[in-house]
Design an enzyme around this catalytic site. Structure first.
Site, PDB file in Angstrom:
ATOM      1  N   HIS A  60     -27.437  39.714  -9.336  1.00  0.00           N
ATOM      2  CA  HIS A  60     -28.754  40.206  -8.559  1.00  0.00           C
ATOM      3  C   HIS A  60     -28.314  39.482  -6.949  1.00  0.00           C
ATOM      4  O   HIS A  60     -27.733  38.570  -6.793  1.00  0.00           O
ATOM      5  CB  HIS A  60     -29.955  39.584  -8.880  1.00  0.00           C
ATOM      6  CG  HIS A  60     -30.256  38.230  -8.915  1.00  0.00           C
ATOM      7  ND1 HIS A  60     -29.563  37.182  -9.921  1.00  0.00           N
ATOM      8  CD2 HIS A  60     -30.970  37.476  -8.110  1.00  0.00           C
ATOM      9  CE1 HIS A  60     -30.117  36.044  -9.570  1.00  0.00           C
ATOM     10  NE2 HIS A  60     -30.816  36.171  -8.422  1.00  0.00           N
TER      11      HIS A  60
ATOM     12  N   THR B 228     -16.814  39.147  -2.546  1.00  0.00           N
ATOM     13  CA  THR B 228     -17.973  39.778  -2.224  1.00  0.00           C
ATOM     14  C   THR B 228     -17.298  41.413  -2.149  1.00  0.00           C
ATOM     15  O   THR B 228     -18.378  42.252  -1.733  1.00  0.00           O
ATOM     16  CB  THR B 228     -18.511  39.449  -0.790  1.00  0.00           C
ATOM     17  OG1 THR B 228     -17.079  39.450   0.177  1.00  0.00           O
ATOM     18  CG2 THR B 228     -18.855  38.037  -0.558  1.00  0.00           C
ATOM     19  N   LYS B 229     -16.092  41.492  -2.416  1.00  0.00           N
ATOM     20  CA  LYS B 229     -15.736  42.859  -2.434  1.00  0.00           C
ATOM     21  C   LYS B 229     -14.947  43.325  -3.624  1.00  0.00           C
ATOM     22  O   LYS B 229     -14.233  42.238  -4.183  1.00  0.00           O
ATOM     23  CB  LYS B 229     -15.212  43.560  -1.146  1.00  0.00           C
ATOM     24  CG  LYS B 229     -14.173  42.719  -0.615  1.00  0.00           C
ATOM     25  CD  LYS B 229     -14.133  43.517   0.792  1.00  0.00           C
ATOM     26  CE  LYS B 229     -13.029  42.428   1.374  1.00  0.00           C
ATOM     27  NZ  LYS B 229     -12.562  42.801   2.972  1.00  0.00           N
TER      28      LYS B 229
ATOM     29  N   ALA C 198     -11.098  27.631 -10.260  1.00  0.00           N
ATOM     30  CA  ALA C 198     -12.163  27.047 -10.256  1.00  0.00           C
ATOM     31  C   ALA C 198     -13.104  26.910  -8.913  1.00  0.00           C
ATOM     32  O   ALA C 198     -12.500  27.398  -7.706  1.00  0.00           O
ATOM     33  CB  ALA C 198     -11.636  25.341 -10.289  1.00  0.00           C
TER      34      ALA C 198
ATOM     35  N   ALA D 154      -8.857  29.333  -6.322  1.00  0.00           N
ATOM     36  CA  ALA D 154      -9.990  28.106  -6.449  1.00  0.00           C
ATOM     37  C   ALA D 154     -10.758  28.209  -5.208  1.00  0.00           C
ATOM     38  O   ALA D 154     -10.379  28.246  -4.139  1.00  0.00           O
ATOM     39  CB  ALA D 154      -9.224  26.986  -6.749  1.00  0.00           C
TER      40      ALA D 154
END
Length: 149
Positions: free
Chosen positions: A78, A127-128, A104, A122
């Site tokens: 969300h 975001t895309k 990680a 890591a």
């Protein structure tokens, strides 16, 4: 109490077990599946200690075969909808395709697909979408190089 509320409480409980109880083998994958995460192959999926799956809509998280998620990763389904006034949420699928590796402390904070045989370094913030056979890293995650498989 409504049946829905008991189901939601059970799912949250199972997801808490995944992130907080030390265990080995496929047990984390079993509890993640009980918590609502869609896992294709429980026996060949590796979930590290401290991994947090979004408890709001865990059913939007889809893990393919031979996926490895290492310790302390966060996967969110969300997101804040910035196109509306006030605080409104939008939801989306997070798909980790076959044979991908998540390093990680990675945060996946958008509706994305991580391609087959891809690696996320890591500490990255994804975001895309990440295409198949690529290595990405950084904040925000950026392309590093192609992976020869």
């Amino acid at each position: 109490m409504k049946k829905y509320n008991l189901k939601r409480i059970f799912r949250i409980f199972c997801l808490q077990i995944v992130s907080h109880v030390p265990m080995s083998g496929p047990f984390r994958s079993y509890f993640a599946r009980l918590g609502g995460v869609k896992i294709t192959d429980v026996h060949h999926t590796s979930i590290g200690e401290g991994v947090i799956f979004d408890s709001m809509h865990p059913e939007y998280i889809i893990l393919g075969r031979h996926v490895s998620i290492t310790m302390r990763c966060i996967i969110l389904t969300h997101f804040l909808d910035t196109k509306q006034k006030g605080i409104h949420w939008k939801y989306g699928n997070v798909i980790l395709k076959d044979n991908c590796f998540i390093g990680a402390n990675v945060v996946i904070c958008n509706a994305v697909t991580i391609g087959e045989n891809s690696i996320v370094g890591a500490g990255s913030v994804v975001t895309k979408d990440i295409p198949d056979n690529e290595i990405w890293g950084g904040n925000p995650a950026r392309f590093i190089k192609k992976r020869i498989v």
